[in-house]
Each structure stands twice: as structure tokens, then as C-alpha cells.
Design a protein around this motif. Structure first.
Motif, PDB file in Angstrom:
ATOM      1  N   TRP A 162       0.833  -1.205   0.000  1.00  0.00           N
ATOM      2  CA  TRP A 162       0.000   0.000   0.000  1.00  0.00           C
ATOM      3  C   TRP A 162       0.870   1.258   0.000  1.00  0.00           C
ATOM      4  O   TRP A 162       0.619   2.203  -0.755  1.00  0.00           O
ATOM      5  N   ALA A 163       1.894   1.261   0.834  1.00  0.00           N
ATOM      6  CA  ALA A 163       2.739   2.453   0.954  1.00  0.00           C
ATOM      7  C   ALA A 163       3.508   2.739  -0.332  1.00  0.00           C
ATOM      8  O   ALA A 163       3.629   3.895  -0.747  1.00  0.00           O
ATOM      9  N   MET A 164       4.005   1.697  -0.980  1.00  0.00           N
ATOM     10  CA  MET A 164       4.849   1.886  -2.156  1.00  0.00           C
ATOM     11  C   MET A 164       4.056   2.192  -3.420  1.00  0.00           C
ATOM     12  O   MET A 164       4.641   2.588  -4.433  1.00  0.00           O
ATOM     13  N   THR A 165       2.756   1.997  -3.386  1.00  0.00           N
ATOM     14  CA  THR A 165       1.936   2.267  -4.573  1.00  0.00           C
ATOM     15  C   THR A 165       1.036   3.479  -4.382  1.00  0.00           C
ATOM     16  O   THR A 165       0.090   3.673  -5.151  1.00  0.00           O
ATOM     17  N   ASN A 166       1.318   4.298  -3.365  1.00  0.00           N
ATOM     18  CA  ASN A 166       0.563   5.522  -3.138  1.00  0.00           C
ATOM     19  C   ASN A 166       1.525   6.714  -3.144  1.00  0.00           C
ATOM     20  O   ASN A 166       2.598   6.639  -3.717  1.00  0.00           O
ATOM     21  N   ASP A 167       1.110   7.800  -2.489  1.00  0.00           N
ATOM     22  CA  ASP A 167       1.968   8.986  -2.497  1.00  0.00           C
ATOM     23  C   ASP A 167       2.829   9.043  -1.236  1.00  0.00           C
ATOM     24  O   ASP A 167       2.751   8.163  -0.368  1.00  0.00           O
TER      25      ASP A 167
END
Length: 346
Positions: A154-159
Motif C-alpha cells: 500500500w505504501a509503495m503504490t501511493n503517495d
């Protein structure tokens, strides 16, 4: 004035690629109901990262006058490996990430060793090794599956804001400093890290300059004292590293691994197209990974517009082929222009 004209001529392919990307991307966002929003930007960045990394991977052997047909297979191999290793405790995840990147680099090193010490043409060597890597991927993942840590994915595919919030890098009262940059997608941050921490230092190193020299003229490079074997192996090793980064990110994006043979082949072909569109010569010696990254973004921007205009997906290769043909034609026109000038001088 003549110096500016020379520089424009040398970078005509890159300027064309930038113009095409801006055209397709601006049209897409202009017609999209949520165009130019952070959500659309994040989506675009996620969809562009993998092909961008694979295009950068293809670029380095091309600069040395070779062609790597295994970049899609290495990406797939690392994607499957990531689905087995990037989970658990933070230490285990870090180990999994390092293992994935090291595996990509090792696969690239093996390609280089086969080319250099086996004295086999790169296109043949990497075609064979790519089949081996796909076989290993199928051994690890006979069917799609696996598990990636949900928070990391989630963290790596968001801002940046979501990344910091996920891992608790700031308290509620300390988030104001993030506002100017918090909207930047994490794929962009990772890609910039690859460019500034890996590609640019390599390009400016003795080995990197040797790769360019080999692509321009291997015989002249040898006579100038360039260590041909070391430079070629370094080029393929870096290609494997970039392909591994693409495979790792694909696992984070999909939260699984998939030994998809057609997908591997498709990424390999698109990587070659991105190299050409970006203005890097397939003969070697000119261009760069950033140029190919722009070329990959052009290919992705074309696909974005199919969602807006509701055109049959089967027509996508037609439009991509037209763009590729146009880019190649412009490059060929430059070659003919140089040839004609030489004839006049003769």
C-alpha cells in the motif's frame, strides 16, 4: 547558434519523445473526468514504473551494441521470487527486497559472462538464458499467487503522505512539512532514486563511459585501453538490476507473483520499442536510460487514451506501431542527411 543547432540535432529523438508524451498525457488528463488529480497521477505512475524500469534495463546493453532479450524474463523471475520473500517482519522484508535485486543483478551478470566468455552474440545468449529464467519462475510459481506485505504494498503504490502515514514517520502535528511534496507518487520517488543513485553514477564512471565507447566502436575502444570484458559484463549486470527492480515493483503493485510467459515477452518487446522511441540508437554508443524511460512513458500514455476514446484494445498495437515507425523514420532521416553531406564533401 551553431552549437545550439548541433545539440538540438543530437537530441532530436529525445525531444520528439518528450513532445509525444506531453501530447498524449495532456489529452488523456484533459478528457478524463478526474484529470490532473493526485489519484490519476498515482495510477499513471504505478502503471508506468515497470515498463520504465524494463526499458532502462534494455538500454544499457544496447548502448554497448548488444540486445538483451531476457529483460522480461528476469523481471518475471524476480516478480515470482518477491511473492515468496517480501513478507513477514521488517528484517525479513528487507532481506527479501535485497535478495530480489541481487537475483536480478546476478541474472544480468550471468548474461554478460555468457556473452563475454562464451563469445556468443547477445541476442542469442539472452534468448536462451531468458528461457531458463522463465523456467525458474514457473518452478517457483506454477500458478499465480503468493503474498506481499499489505502495508508495504500500500505504501509503495501511493503517495509520499500515505507512505509516511503507513509507517508512522510523523505525528499529526508534524505533517505540515509534507504538504508541498506529499502528493508525489512513490513510484516517481523510487524511479528518481534509481536514476540519481544508480544510473547517473554509472554513466559518469569509467566503466559507464567505456560502455558508450564500445557501442560507438569496439575496436577503437579496445585500442584506447577500454576494458571491453568488464564493461560488457557491467552493462548486462546493471540491466538485470533494473529488470529486477521492475519485477519487485510489479509484485508490490499486484501483491502476488505470476510466471506469465506472454507478459514477459510483451515487456521485452515494449522495452525495445521504448529504447527506439526515446532516441537511443540500437547500434549503440548514443542515448541513455532516461531517454528510454521517456520512450516507455510514451507507450503508456498511448494506452491511457484508449480508456477515454473507447477504442478496441486490439487496435493499441496499431497505434503503438505507427508511433514507433515515426520515431524510427526520423532517426533514419538523420542518418541519410549525414550520408548525403559526406557524399557532398567527398
Amino acid at each position: 547558434m551553431s552549437d545550439l543547432r548541433l545539440r538540438l540535432g543530437q537530441n532530436l529523438g529525445l525531444l520528439l519523445a518528450i513532445g509525444l508524451f506531453l501530447l498524449f498525457w495532456l489529452v488523456y488528463n484533459g478528457l478524463h473526468p478526474r484529470g490532473f488529480s493526485t489519484a490519476v497521477l498515482i495510477q499513471n505512475a504505478n502503471e508506468s514504473f515497470v515498463i520504465g524500469a524494463v526499458a532502462m534495463a534494455q538500454t544499457v546493453p544496447v548502448l554497448a551494441g548488444g540486445l538483451d532479450l531476457s529483460v522480461g524474463s528476469v523481471m518475471t523471475l524476480v516478480n515470482c521470487l518477491a511473492s515468496l520473500t517480501v513478507s513477514g517482519t521488517p528484517t525479513q522484508m528487507l532481506f527479501g527486497i535485497v535478495l530480489c535485486l541481487a537475483t536480478g543483478a546476478a541474472a544480468g551478470w550471468l548474461n554478460g559472462a555468457i556473452v563475454v566468455y562464451g563469445r556468443i552474440q547477445p541476442i542469442i545468449a539472452t534468448l536462451a538464458s531468458g528461457a531458463v529464467y522463465i523456467g525458474l519462475a514457473l518452478f517457483m510459481r506454477p500458478t499465480p499467487g503468493g503474498e506481499i506485505d499489505d502495508d508495504l504494498a500500500w505504501a509503495m503504490t501511493n503517495d509520499i503522505t500515505e507512505f509516511c502515514a503507513t509507517f508512522g514517520l510523523f505525528d499529526d502535528g508534524e505533517a505540515a512539512w509534507l504538504q508541498p511534496i506529499g502528493w508525489i507518487p512513490m513510484p516517481v520517488v523510487v524511479m528518481l532514486a534509481l536514476i540519481f543513485l544508480v544510473w547517473i553514477p554509472f554513466r559518469n564512471s569509467v566503466t559507464g563511459r567505456g560502455v558508450y565507447a564500445i557501442g560507438s566502436s569496439e575496436a577503437a575502444a579496445y585500442m584506447s585501453g577500454v576494458r571491453i570484458d568488464r564493461c560488457k559484463i557491467a552493462a548486462f549486470t546493471l540491466a538485470g538490476f533494473f529488470a529486477g527492480a521492475g519485477g519487485l515493483y510489479l509484485a508490490l503493485q499486484t501483491s502476488s507473483g505470476n510466471a506469465d510467459v506472454p507478459q514477459a515477452g510483451g515487456y521485452t518487446l515494449n522495452s525495445i520499442a521504448a529504447v527506439v522511441i526515446g532516441g537511443t540508437s540500437l547500434m549503440g554508443g548514443s542515448g541513455g536510460a532516461i531517454c528510454s524511460l521517456i520512450g516507455a512513458m510514451v507507450i503508456r500514455a498511448i494506452s491511457f487514451n484508449f480508456r477515454i476514446f473507447d477504442i478496441a484494445p486490439l487496435l493499441q498495437p496499431l497505434f503503438e506501431g505507427i508511433v514507433l515507425l515515426g520515431a524510427v523514420s526520423i532517426g533514419a532521416a538523420r542518418v541519410f542527411r549525414v550520408k548525403n553531406r559526406l557524399e557532398l564533401l567527398g
